[in-house]
Design a protein around this motif. Structure first.
Motif, short mmCIF file in Angstrom:
data_model
loop_
_atom_site.label_atom_id
_atom_site.label_comp_id
_atom_site.label_asym_id
_atom_site.label_seq_id
_atom_site.Cartn_x
_atom_site.Cartn_y
_atom_site.Cartn_z
N GLY A 193 -44.38 -22.97 17.52
CA GLY A 193 -43.70 -22.92 18.93
C GLY A 193 -44.22 -21.93 19.77
N LYS A 194 -45.22 -21.25 19.45
CA LYS A 194 -45.68 -20.16 20.31
C LYS A 194 -46.18 -20.61 21.50
N ARG A 195 -46.26 -19.57 22.39
CA ARG A 195 -46.45 -19.72 23.63
C ARG A 195 -47.92 -19.73 24.08
N ALA A 196 -48.70 -20.59 23.33
CA ALA A 196 -50.30 -20.32 23.46
C ALA A 196 -50.63 -20.93 24.78
N ALA A 197 -50.38 -22.02 25.16
CA ALA A 197 -51.40 -22.87 26.10
C ALA A 197 -51.46 -22.61 27.56
N ASP A 198 -51.04 -21.56 27.95
CA ASP A 198 -51.19 -21.41 29.40
C ASP A 198 -52.97 -21.40 29.85
N LEU A 199 -53.53 -20.50 28.76
CA LEU A 199 -54.88 -20.57 28.87
C LEU A 199 -55.13 -21.65 27.82
N ILE A 246 -31.79 -19.86 30.50
CA ILE A 246 -32.04 -19.46 29.16
C ILE A 246 -32.93 -18.23 28.86
N ALA A 247 -34.15 -18.17 29.85
CA ALA A 247 -35.06 -17.12 30.10
C ALA A 247 -34.61 -16.01 30.14
N ALA A 304 -39.38 -16.80 24.20
CA ALA A 304 -39.98 -18.29 23.79
C ALA A 304 -40.27 -18.58 25.36
N ASN A 305 -39.17 -18.58 26.40
CA ASN A 305 -39.27 -19.33 27.51
C ASN A 305 -39.62 -18.38 28.83
N GLY A 324 -45.38 -19.16 30.98
CA GLY A 324 -44.02 -19.42 30.59
C GLY A 324 -43.41 -20.15 31.14
N ARG A 325 -42.52 -21.05 30.50
CA ARG A 325 -41.68 -22.08 30.97
C ARG A 325 -40.65 -21.55 32.33
N GLU A 326 -40.47 -20.23 31.92
CA GLU A 326 -39.40 -19.63 33.46
C GLU A 326 -40.17 -19.91 34.76
#
Length: 385
Positions: free
Chosen positions: A31-37, A111-112, A270-271, A293-295
């Motif tokens: 569940g890592k925040r990998a894929a913005d790149l 949540i962020a 995470a967010n 990030g989702r935020e």
């Protein structure tokens, strides 16, 4: 493909060492925040950028960190056993795939903010996520893990602050157990797709000494300032992660890189939003920048598929100008292609457009914020790299 959806078939088509495939798959599964790149089929470089961008969960020396660690260590054995069973039976690849519904934009933003207080200030929930065997027994109002479908069911209405804290705590506990028990969770079945000649090799993650880190941050900061259009204040704390695949295979020296990541108050959540700059390790040349990030994504304006395509066509001239003014690229690319970025949980919810531009022997990959009319990410690398 979704930012968070990675499957094993994808890795079989990438020409990088199997130990890197294995580490990448494991990190994405956690569940890592990998894929913005974004992880794509484009070849080794993009995969390695994602690996560098993933990093490990780190908080620095924060006021609430010891309290959080103590909370994790003091989990009852029965709770650990239950969470381990959930993790091992989870086939969704990522943590958000194991929820009954996506977070709303409002929930994501709240949540962020609560995540930072959870880790930094030890703001913990009063209660815990409930557990039930059958979906028919769920009231639709509580935050509850249902054994029947192996999903964390979020209330049909927006979560309360207490429920959001329970949600954060539940996922943090799973993440903690994964990080500290990786060998138990990585199963023999997961190993089936790794070649039989797999053997342990030096990790591509290497330490960065503090003096070198300061120098790297000094080089990276102007790149981030240019990309954002403003200089991050003191609340944005940078750190450096070094990814060095040549540590085990000299063939990959060109892919050695530093990721410089700015996190709000130095807390990795995470967010939450963060900013990243990637530099070549050996000469500190610029590779990439992104807002992640989702935020951040929750603040972007949404368009239907058709509206997004029409807007993207109109925005092309603006994008050409941004790339020329910011990165000195020619006034117009030699060729281009574009795709909808549909990673927000539902059809006709398009917030970004991905463009790939060819300038001579350079490939420039960007994500464009349609509503804000600005770059959200850029990667620059030799074509076919």
């Amino acid at each position: 493909m979704s930012r968070y959806d990675i499957d094993k078939d994808l890795f079989e088509n990438i020409e990088i060492p199997n130990y890197i495939k294995r580490e990448l798959y494991k990190d994405c599964k956690r569940g890592k925040r990998a894929a913005d790149l974004r992880f794509r089929y484009a070849g080794p470089l993009t995969a390695l950028i994602v690996m560098a961008a993933v990093g490990l969960t780190g908080f620095g020396v924060k006021a609430g960190y010891d309290s959080w660690v103590n909370r994790m260590k003091s989990m009852p054995e029965t709770e650990k056993t239950e969470l381990f069973e959930e993790i091992k039976s989870d086939e969704s690849v990522t943590m958000d795939g194991a929820w009954s519904r996506p977070l709303t934009n409002v929930e994501t933003l709240k949540i962020a903010d609560l995540e930072r207080k959870y880790y930094d200030s030890a703001l913990f929930p009063e209660g815990e996520v409930q557990r039930l065997e059958k979906l028919s027994d769920w009231d639709g109002k509580s935050l509850c893990f249902i054994e029947e479908d192996q999903l964390l069911h979020l209330p049909e209405a927006e979560m309360t602050e207490e429920q959001m804290l329970q949600f954060i705590d539940y996922n943090a506990k799973k993440e903690y157990l994964i990080e500290n028990n990786a060998d138990e969770i990585w199963t023999e079945e997961d190993d089936e797709w790794v070649d039989e000649d797999y053997e342990e090799v030096p990790s591509p993650y290497v330490d960065v000494d503090s003096a070198t880190e300061e120098d790297i941050i000094k080089v990276a900061t102007p790149h981030l300032t240019k990309f954002l259009g403003w200089e991050p204040g003191s609340e944005w704390v940078p750190h450096v992660e070094a990814f060095m695949p040549s540590n085990s295979d000299p063939e990959f020296k060109d892919h050695d890189m530093y990721s410089i990541i700015w996190e709000k108050d130095g807390v990795n959540t995470a967010n939450g939003t963060d900013y990243i700059v990637c530099l070549g390790m050996h000469d500190l040349h610029f590779i990439a920048s992104a807002i992640r990030g989702r935020e951040h994504w929750a603040t972007l304006k949404s368009y239907t598929d058709k509206e997004a395509m029409d807007k993207a066509e109109k925005d092309k001239a603006k994008i050409y100008k941004v790339l020329k003014d910011m990165y000195g690229l020619p006034a117009k690319p030699d060729s281009e292609r574009m795709d909808l970025v549909d990673d927000y949980g539902s059809k006709d919810d398009i917030r970004q457009m991905r463009f790939v531009f060819d300038y001579g022997n350079l490939e420039v990959d960007v994500e464009w914020d349609l509503g804000g009319e600005r770059l959200d990410s850029i990667e620059i690398f030799p074509e076919g790299y």
